[in-house]
Design an enzyme around this catalytic site. Sequence first.
Site, PDB file in Angstrom:
ATOM      1  N   ASP A 137       0.816  -1.207   0.000  1.00 52.56           N
ATOM      2  CA  ASP A 137       0.000   0.000   0.000  1.00 52.56           C
ATOM      3  C   ASP A 137       0.854   1.263   0.000  1.00 52.56           C
ATOM      4  O   ASP A 137       1.356   1.679   1.046  1.00 52.56           O
ATOM      5  CB  ASP A 137      -0.906  -0.031   1.246  1.00 52.56           C
ATOM      6  CG  ASP A 137      -1.842   1.146   1.308  1.00 52.56           C
ATOM      7  OD1 ASP A 137      -2.037   1.817   0.279  1.00 52.56           O
ATOM      8  OD2 ASP A 137      -2.393   1.404   2.403  1.00 52.56           O
ATOM      9  N   ASP A 322      -1.606   5.588  -5.293  1.00 53.12           N
ATOM     10  CA  ASP A 322      -1.935   4.685  -4.186  1.00 53.12           C
ATOM     11  C   ASP A 322      -2.204   3.266  -4.696  1.00 53.12           C
ATOM     12  O   ASP A 322      -3.291   2.968  -5.183  1.00 53.12           O
ATOM     13  CB  ASP A 322      -3.172   5.242  -3.457  1.00 53.12           C
ATOM     14  CG  ASP A 322      -3.569   4.398  -2.253  1.00 53.12           C
ATOM     15  OD1 ASP A 322      -2.942   3.347  -2.014  1.00 53.12           O
ATOM     16  OD2 ASP A 322      -4.522   4.794  -1.560  1.00 53.12           O
TER      17      ASP A 322
END
Length: 433
Positions: A137, A322
Amino acid sequence: MKLGFLFIISVITINSICAYPNKQLPTINLVKRVSVATNYTNAIVKAVRMRQAAINKYSNYPELNLTSISNEISSVTASANKTLSDIASNINGTISDNILSKSTKGKCTFNIKNIQQDEAYYAEIIIGNQKFSCLLDTGSSNLWIPNKNCTSASCQNHNSFESSKSPTFKSEGNPWSILYGSGSASGVTGKDNIKIGQVTAEDQIFGLADLVSDVFLPLESDGNCGMAFDSLNTMDSGAPTLVSTLINQNKINPLFSFHCSHYLDFDDQGTLTLGGVDESKFTGEITYSPVIPGTGFWSIPLIDALVNGEPTLNLARPAIIDTGTTLLMIPPDDAAAIHKQIPGSEYDSQDSIYIIPCNTTAVVSLNFGGVEYNIPPRDLIFSPISGTQCVSSIIPAYILEPLPIWLCGQTFLKNVYSVFDVGNKQVGFAHSK
Ligand SMILES: *[C@@H]1O[C@H](CO)[C@@H](O)[C@H](O)[C@H]1NC(C)=O
Ligand SMILES: *[C@@H]1O[C@H](CO)[C@@H](O)[C@H](O)[C@H]1NC(C)=O
Ligand SMILES: *[C@@H]1O[C@H](CO)[C@@H](O)[C@H](O)[C@H]1NC(C)=O
Ligand SMILES: *[C@@H]1O[C@H](CO)[C@@H](O)[C@H](O)[C@H]1NC(C)=O
Ligand SMILES: *[C@@H]1O[C@H](CO)[C@@H](O)[C@H](O)[C@H]1NC(C)=O
Ligand SMILES: *[C@@H]1O[C@H](CO)[C@@H](O)[C@H](O)[C@H]1NC(C)=O
């Protein structure tokens, strides 16, 4: 049982080799997945839930000074706006592809696996002497896995850490928490050696979660590996991330790169390269954009968004890159401008999402650093709500309101090769091979 089965698969298929140098990567065929989109109601519910999860994720950082970030963003995006043709040379692709690929030190490529239909990607890590799969992440900085004593439902169907069985574990015991979707994860900190690929971060600070939100129930990954900057780590007020520790301990060059595979390309294999790039996964140059300072996110100027070559923005926007987000979450006005140019698109005002024809031929492209990268029609479609109508992957959302932030998730990222250059604080993209 399903998750246990998937975990076994992941243990077998996540191969790690470190390129010292130029070794051929093993190619592993991905198992074809069953479509999760057959429940039409579910498609809208899922898109709306993903938006809420993204908003919650980015509400973790109340200490961010929006005024100062706004100033930084204005100056970076204004300069991007003014010097479109100069930006590539201004940014200066400091580390040439050549240097990266020839580096024999501290470069390590290994396979990653996708969750569902490219919702996110995970890799295997070993903490002390115990194996976990960890969601990769770049939109957060916390590394955590379930603690043995966690009683949350999400801990019951995932692997959990038994600190008493790891001879290298050191307890630290500082409380931490982070908000996700409809709940949160929290627990205490500890230190242990953490191996990813063939490299090991020694005494890495990580979170032992004794409370984990139900949003993690359906995920194949056990925990989260945050890959944004240290300042966003809610553990020990900015503890070094796994990547930072590897860099600080001289295990890797200061960068990492992703090839996120597409679930429809069965013979394709996703890879993460720590300390370099995987030159088998892209063509041409890597073009870099500078990270906008002050946020701790991988946020860079998005110069424009185009539909079939037609520009839709008249000013650059800050975009957070992201890997842990699935869709494109963008300011509602920008979403309207884009969908206006997609024939047959309709706004569903009840759910604040767009419905587009499933057979759309529209190509949306994003311009970063003066280069346009395409999102093909198949990825503009999130999920069908009928035989002919689909939920658009471009979702109107205010992330970090009132800043006009774009959140660029896998809808975009799985179509490019991405380089996160920690040392030079820049993000590079190249066309996928
Ligand atoms: C479809 O999804 C909706 C929303 O998630 C759920 O309420 C409904 O029970 C599902 N229907 C079927 C047939 O699974
Ligand atoms: C936020 O940043 C602005 C501009 O840099 C500054 O004037 C202000 O004092 C800062 N606010 C806080 C609460 O730190
Ligand atoms: C890029 O950076 C290198 C090394 O810092 C420097 O020698 C070169 O002149 C720079 N190129 C441009 C176009 O700024
Ligand atoms: C779980 O263990 C940790 C120490 O590893 C402790 O701090 C925490 O309170 C325990 N939680 C529960 C729910 O027992
Ligand atoms: C950015 O460029 C567009 C098109 O050239 C122009 O209309 C707009 O005023 C510019 N904005 C800024 C802040 O420079
Ligand atoms: C898309 O499907 C509709 C019917 O739902 C049809 O009328 C239209 O011609 C199709 N468009 C393309 C580009 O195939």
